[in-house]
Design an enzyme around this catalytic site. Structure first.
Site, PDB file in Angstrom:
ATOM      1  N   TYR A 167     -32.479  32.145  -3.518  1.00 58.96           N
ATOM      2  CA  TYR A 167     -31.337  31.379  -3.984  1.00 58.96           C
ATOM      3  C   TYR A 167     -30.451  32.306  -4.806  1.00 58.96           C
ATOM      4  O   TYR A 167     -30.962  33.125  -5.579  1.00 58.96           O
ATOM      5  CB  TYR A 167     -31.774  30.193  -4.845  1.00 58.96           C
ATOM      6  CG  TYR A 167     -32.306  29.011  -4.078  1.00 58.96           C
ATOM      7  CD1 TYR A 167     -31.503  28.342  -3.148  1.00 58.96           C
ATOM      8  CD2 TYR A 167     -33.602  28.537  -4.298  1.00 58.96           C
ATOM      9  CE1 TYR A 167     -31.992  27.243  -2.450  1.00 58.96           C
ATOM     10  CE2 TYR A 167     -34.083  27.441  -3.600  1.00 58.96           C
ATOM     11  CZ  TYR A 167     -33.278  26.806  -2.683  1.00 58.96           C
ATOM     12  OH  TYR A 167     -33.753  25.716  -1.988  1.00 58.96           O
ATOM     13  N   ASP A 183     -27.042  26.571   1.658  1.00 57.88           N
ATOM     14  CA  ASP A 183     -26.561  25.187   1.659  1.00 57.88           C
ATOM     15  C   ASP A 183     -26.925  24.423   0.392  1.00 57.88           C
ATOM     16  O   ASP A 183     -26.945  23.196   0.385  1.00 57.88           O
ATOM     17  CB  ASP A 183     -27.076  24.441   2.899  1.00 57.88           C
ATOM     18  CG  ASP A 183     -28.595  24.406   2.993  1.00 57.88           C
ATOM     19  OD1 ASP A 183     -29.268  25.032   2.146  1.00 57.88           O
ATOM     20  OD2 ASP A 183     -29.122  23.759   3.927  1.00 57.88           O
ATOM     21  N   HIS A 225     -31.497  21.524   5.872  1.00 52.35           N
ATOM     22  CA  HIS A 225     -32.396  21.536   4.713  1.00 52.35           C
ATOM     23  C   HIS A 225     -33.369  20.355   4.759  1.00 52.35           C
ATOM     24  O   HIS A 225     -33.699  19.756   3.728  1.00 52.35           O
ATOM     25  CB  HIS A 225     -31.601  21.511   3.406  1.00 52.35           C
ATOM     26  CG  HIS A 225     -32.271  22.247   2.277  1.00 52.35           C
ATOM     27  ND1 HIS A 225     -31.973  23.544   1.946  1.00 52.35           N
ATOM     28  CD2 HIS A 225     -33.247  21.878   1.404  1.00 52.35           C
ATOM     29  CE1 HIS A 225     -32.711  23.932   0.921  1.00 52.35           C
ATOM     30  NE2 HIS A 225     -33.502  22.928   0.592  1.00 52.35           N
TER      31      HIS A 225
END
Length: 373
Positions: free
Chosen positions: A139, A167, A265
């Protein structure tokens, strides 16, 4: 955390991943199960992921020699026993004390890569010490320096690829967690993000502590320039996870990305986002062989893997299912999940008239109501 009875018959073991899912649901506290199983909003995309696979049908071929079906292939240039990788899921120690280390051992035994998450509850060094193929999911943090430190740490630990999740500028509204006031227990933490108590542990009625933590930590300014910077900073293969639009896919190739994961996701971000199954053919066409294309979201069996291959994917990532196995049976439970997938895929290949993965990618598919794109 105590494990449940893995499957309908403890002696025979689970017959499919539905058996494993039921055993995991029985083993976990309700609020932890909701964290694992839930999606965002009304969970439309969560349900659609499964429905999209169910709407795809494969046109089998006949009179081919399938006496030696081999599901082996390569992912990111490395041989794998079958075209599956364990995808990134946060906080495995929520469901089993050994956490990501146990899942990684099972992935190694199954001959597939394991993806350790930024929000892992076990350090990456302990995961790579297992000895299998390990990818690191990244991330982009508010502090770019800390982000690049994580990249170096993953490289030093021996990770073979970086999976940049694109995302999640912030966590989607996962209403099960909000209603439960979900927070991490004190003994489970994001070990790559520093010691001490974080917002993820501060429970509050009507709020998700995990969402509050990610809002404090994740950058909302991840852009293509960030991808360029990452490409300049590492020699590891870069995988972008969370791509659904073909124009984004084309641009990723221009920025030197090695692979894409077509993904919504797992239905946990934008509720109402297109499913990976529906997006996959356009993404494959857009990259035109310029990078590998993987898929995740809704994979619940070997026939799903076959369908993904027929629609153009190089392979799939599975996230929830290995976690179900971990919750229900520890390392052995994860191994059973992966062995079920391998056996089902081999069976599906043979019955579709395919001796291997290459033939599967040439199969025609039909969607209920009309041909696949």
């Amino acid at each position: 955390m105590a494990s449940g009875d893995l499957g309908r018959d403890a002696a025979a073991g689970p017959l499919d991943l539905d058996d494993v899912e039921r055993a995991a649901a029985a083993a976990l506290p309700p609020e932890v199960w909701d964290f694992v199983a839930g999606g965002s909003g009304r969970e439309l995309s969560l349900a659609a992921n499964r429905a999209a696979f169910d709407a795809v049908f494969v046109r089998p071929r006949v009179l081919n020699d399938v006496s030696a079906c081999d599901p082996g292939t390569t992912l990111l240039g490395r041989p794998v026993r079958f075209p599956v990788a364990v995808g990134p899921v946060a906080y495995h120690r929520l469901v089993h004390a050994e956490g990501e280390a146990a899942t990684a051992r099972a992935a190694k035994a199954a001959g597939v890569p394991f993806t350790v998450a930024t929000l892992s509850s076990v350090p990456v060094e302990e995961v790579t010490a297992v000895g299998g193929a390990v990818w690191f999911q990244l991330y982009w943090l508010r502090d770019t320096g800390r982000t690049l430190d994580l990249v170096r740490r993953a490289e030093d630990a021996g990770c073979e690829a970086l999976v940049l999740t694109v995302d999640v500028p912030w966590m989607g509204r996962r209403l099960r967690d909000v209603r439960n006031g979900f927070a991490l227990p004190a003994d489970v933490r994001a070990v790559h993000l520093g010691a001490g108590t974080s917002a993820a542990h501060r429970g509050d009625d009507g709020a998700s502590a995990v969402a509050a933590h990610t809002a404090e930590t994740f950058s909302r300014s991840l852009t293509w320039s960030s991808v360029r910077r990452l490409r300049e900073h590492t020699r590891l293969p870069i995988v972008l996870k969370g791509v659904l639009d073909p124009e984004d896919a084309r641009r990723a190739v221009e920025y030197g990305v090695d692979a894409l994961v077509v993904s919504n996701h797992g239905g946990r971000q934008l509720d109402g986002a297109l499913t990976a199954v529906d997006a996959l053919p356009d993404v494959v066409a857009a990259v035109d062989g310029g990078c590998e294309v993987l898929l995740d979201g809704g994979v619940r069996g070997g026939t799903d893997v076959l369908k993904a291959l027929a629609l153009g994917a190089s392979g799939v990532l599975v996230g929830r299912a290995p976690l179900w196995g971990l919750a229900a049976g520890g390392e052995d439970g994860v191994r059973q999940v992966l062995e079920i997938l391998a056996a089902e895929l081999t069976d599906a290949l043979g019955l579709a008239g395919c001796a291997g993965v290459a033939e599967a990618r040439r199969l025609a598919t039909l969607r209920r109501g009309g041909p696949s794109p």
